[in-house]
Design a protein around this motif. Structure first.
Motif, PDB file in Angstrom:
ATOM      1  N   ALA A  32      46.476  32.198  61.143  1.00  0.00           N
ATOM      2  CA  ALA A  32      46.949  31.852  59.924  1.00  0.00           C
ATOM      3  C   ALA A  32      48.495  31.820  60.127  1.00  0.00           C
ATOM      4  O   ALA A  32      48.805  30.740  59.250  1.00  0.00           O
ATOM      5  CB  ALA A  32      46.027  32.729  58.630  1.00  0.00           C
ATOM      6  N   ALA A  33      48.581  32.364  60.167  1.00  0.00           N
ATOM      7  CA  ALA A  33      50.580  32.684  59.799  1.00  0.00           C
ATOM      8  C   ALA A  33      50.835  31.290  60.431  1.00  0.00           C
ATOM      9  O   ALA A  33      52.091  30.911  60.406  1.00  0.00           O
ATOM     10  CB  ALA A  33      50.849  33.913  60.429  1.00  0.00           C
ATOM     11  N   ALA A  34      50.573  31.807  62.259  1.00  0.00           N
ATOM     12  CA  ALA A  34      51.374  30.030  62.631  1.00  0.00           C
ATOM     13  C   ALA A  34      50.579  29.001  62.636  1.00  0.00           C
ATOM     14  O   ALA A  34      51.786  28.002  62.789  1.00  0.00           O
ATOM     15  CB  ALA A  34      50.491  30.949  64.085  1.00  0.00           C
ATOM     16  N   ALA A  35      49.780  29.018  61.676  1.00  0.00           N
ATOM     17  CA  ALA A  35      49.098  27.681  61.386  1.00  0.00           C
ATOM     18  C   ALA A  35      50.047  27.119  60.561  1.00  0.00           C
ATOM     19  O   ALA A  35      50.251  25.924  60.101  1.00  0.00           O
ATOM     20  CB  ALA A  35      47.398  27.765  60.993  1.00  0.00           C
ATOM     21  N   SER A  36      50.545  27.893  59.611  1.00  0.00           N
ATOM     22  CA  SER A  36      51.094  27.685  58.572  1.00  0.00           C
ATOM     23  C   SER A  36      53.173  27.362  58.951  1.00  0.00           C
ATOM     24  O   SER A  36      53.839  26.661  58.145  1.00  0.00           O
ATOM     25  CB  SER A  36      51.470  28.567  57.244  1.00  0.00           C
ATOM     26  N   LEU A  37      53.170  27.799  60.014  1.00  0.00           N
ATOM     27  CA  LEU A  37      54.779  27.492  60.106  1.00  0.00           C
ATOM     28  C   LEU A  37      55.000  26.844  61.704  1.00  0.00           C
ATOM     29  O   LEU A  37      55.893  26.489  60.863  1.00  0.00           O
ATOM     30  CB  LEU A  37      54.983  29.161  61.228  1.00  0.00           C
ATOM     31  N   VAL A 272      39.634  25.316  57.754  1.00  0.00           N
ATOM     32  CA  VAL A 272      38.823  26.259  59.074  1.00  0.00           C
ATOM     33  C   VAL A 272      40.109  25.101  60.245  1.00  0.00           C
ATOM     34  O   VAL A 272      40.531  25.952  61.506  1.00  0.00           O
ATOM     35  CB  VAL A 272      37.665  25.210  59.720  1.00  0.00           C
ATOM     36  N   ARG A 273      40.293  23.672  59.774  1.00  0.00           N
ATOM     37  CA  ARG A 273      41.538  23.562  60.633  1.00  0.00           C
ATOM     38  C   ARG A 273      42.757  24.117  60.919  1.00  0.00           C
ATOM     39  O   ARG A 273      43.467  24.143  60.948  1.00  0.00           O
ATOM     40  CB  ARG A 273      41.569  22.036  60.259  1.00  0.00           C
ATOM     41  N   HIS A 274      43.158  23.919  59.138  1.00  0.00           N
ATOM     42  CA  HIS A 274      44.731  24.846  59.172  1.00  0.00           C
ATOM     43  C   HIS A 274      44.429  26.311  59.680  1.00  0.00           C
ATOM     44  O   HIS A 274      45.431  27.717  58.602  1.00  0.00           O
ATOM     45  CB  HIS A 274      45.173  24.531  58.069  1.00  0.00           C
ATOM     46  N   HIS A 275      43.054  27.356  59.443  1.00  0.00           N
ATOM     47  CA  HIS A 275      42.930  28.754  59.599  1.00  0.00           C
ATOM     48  C   HIS A 275      43.554  29.125  58.284  1.00  0.00           C
ATOM     49  O   HIS A 275      43.594  30.293  58.112  1.00  0.00           O
ATOM     50  CB  HIS A 275      44.009  29.240  60.109  1.00  0.00           C
ATOM     51  N   ASP A 276      43.188  28.293  56.918  1.00  0.00           N
ATOM     52  CA  ASP A 276      43.446  28.898  56.197  1.00  0.00           C
ATOM     53  C   ASP A 276      42.319  29.852  55.239  1.00  0.00           C
ATOM     54  O   ASP A 276      41.387  29.299  55.450  1.00  0.00           O
ATOM     55  CB  ASP A 276      43.407  27.737  55.050  1.00  0.00           C
TER      56      ASP A 276
END
Length: 312
Positions: A32-37, A272-276
């Motif tokens: 989730a952290a990598a997806a947000s960055l 799910v797509r953004h690992h949120d």
């Protein structure tokens, strides 16, 4: 005592679901952290965000905190949108609830009519036709039913839109025509399943001693059905419909995706797509609570509508 036991069992079930849901969301591929960055983030930046979000803490600690906050109505904040999960899911939840309620009402009317017509004349030509049609409808996947509805009523006849587009800032009821095909897709499958159950309930009630005694007394058939047969079917039918409502709520995902309806399924797919994970866990817990609550209501309806069970 019955209500207390059912509520206790429901709470235990919801707790077990929350454990599975939390653990399952943690093992999803990605971070989730990598997806947000984004893809250009460095390992140091990702580690900093994980620490900021508390994702570097032990799993048990984070689960305990999540459950404790959820009990107070706080489902956390979205990692991607940086907003409370309750705010993010409020409108999609209302849209999905609207779709479910409309489908449930249509299902009750249609399934009751078909079940009564078939159950009152078992073995007749009408019964064979209705039962065969219901069996076919139950056997066909929902996405096939939805596709056929689009082909006929949108592509060929042009009566209804194939995609449930809502005006910006609007709601589904602003364009009621976009609800017709999604509701129909849900109703056809649900009504076919429920009508088979109603048919069996009617046939069973039709052989009850009080119904047979009423016929032997010479009462008109309409009076026998209205005063003796139908009351005997209320309990089992109401319980079945209450259970069906929970199944409808949990089964709208396919239909919402096919018609691009802006319900909870779109929110889930995006999470799910953004690992949120907070959104994913929050939506999953809400759905589980609604479905389990509906099943408790189904049990209570069955109890209240059945004099023998009430006495016991």
């Amino acid at each position: 005592m019955f209500l207390a036991r059912r509520l206790l069992a429901a709470a235990g079930t919801l707790l077990a679901v929350s454990i599975v849901l939390f653990a399952g969301s943690e093992v999803l591929p990605g971070d989730a952290a990598a997806a947000s960055l984004g893809t250009n983030a460095t390992a140091e930046q990702t580690a900093a965000v994980r620490a900021e979000l508390g994702l570097d803490r032990p799993l048990a600690v984070r689960y305990a905190e999540w459950v404790g906050n959820a009990v107070r109505g706080d489902l956390g904040d979205s990692i991607v949108e940086r907003a409370p999960v309750t705010e993010i899911v409020a409108i999609p939840l209302a849209d999905t609830a609207l779709l479910t309620v409309l489908a449930a009402l249509a299902t009750i009317v249609l399934a009751t009519a078909i079940g009564l017509a078939a159950g009152l004349r078992p073995g007749s030509r009408l019964d064979r036709v209705l039962s065969s049609g219901a069996l076919v409808a139950v056997s066909v996947p929902q996405f096939v039913i939805a596709g056929l509805l689009v082909l006929l009523f949108s592509t060929v006849l042009g009566w209804f839109p194939a995609v449930s587009l809502i005006p910006a800032g609007g709601a589904p009821l602003d364009r009621p025509e976009i609800l017709v095909l999604p509701v129909a897709a849900l109703t056809i499958f649900a009504a076919a399943w429920a009508s088979r159950l109603i048919r069996a309930i009617v046939i069973d009630a039709d052989t009850a001693p009080n119904v047979e005694a009423a016929r032997l007394a010479g009462l008109p058939e309409s009076v026998v059905i209205r005063r003796h047969l139908l009351p005997a079917t209320v309990g089992p039918a109401a319980q079945a419909f209450a259970w069906l409502a929970s199944a409808l709520f949990g089964g709208t995902a396919v239909v919402e995706q096919i018609f691009n309806y802006p319900g909870l399924s779109e929110t889930l797919v995006s999470a799910v797509r953004h690992h949120d994970t907070p959104v994913l866990e929050g939506v999953g817990l809400l759905l589980a609570a609604i479905i389990i609550g509906s099943l408790v209501v189904a049990d209570l309806v069955g109890l209240l509508a059945n004099p023998k069970l009430r006495t016991a």
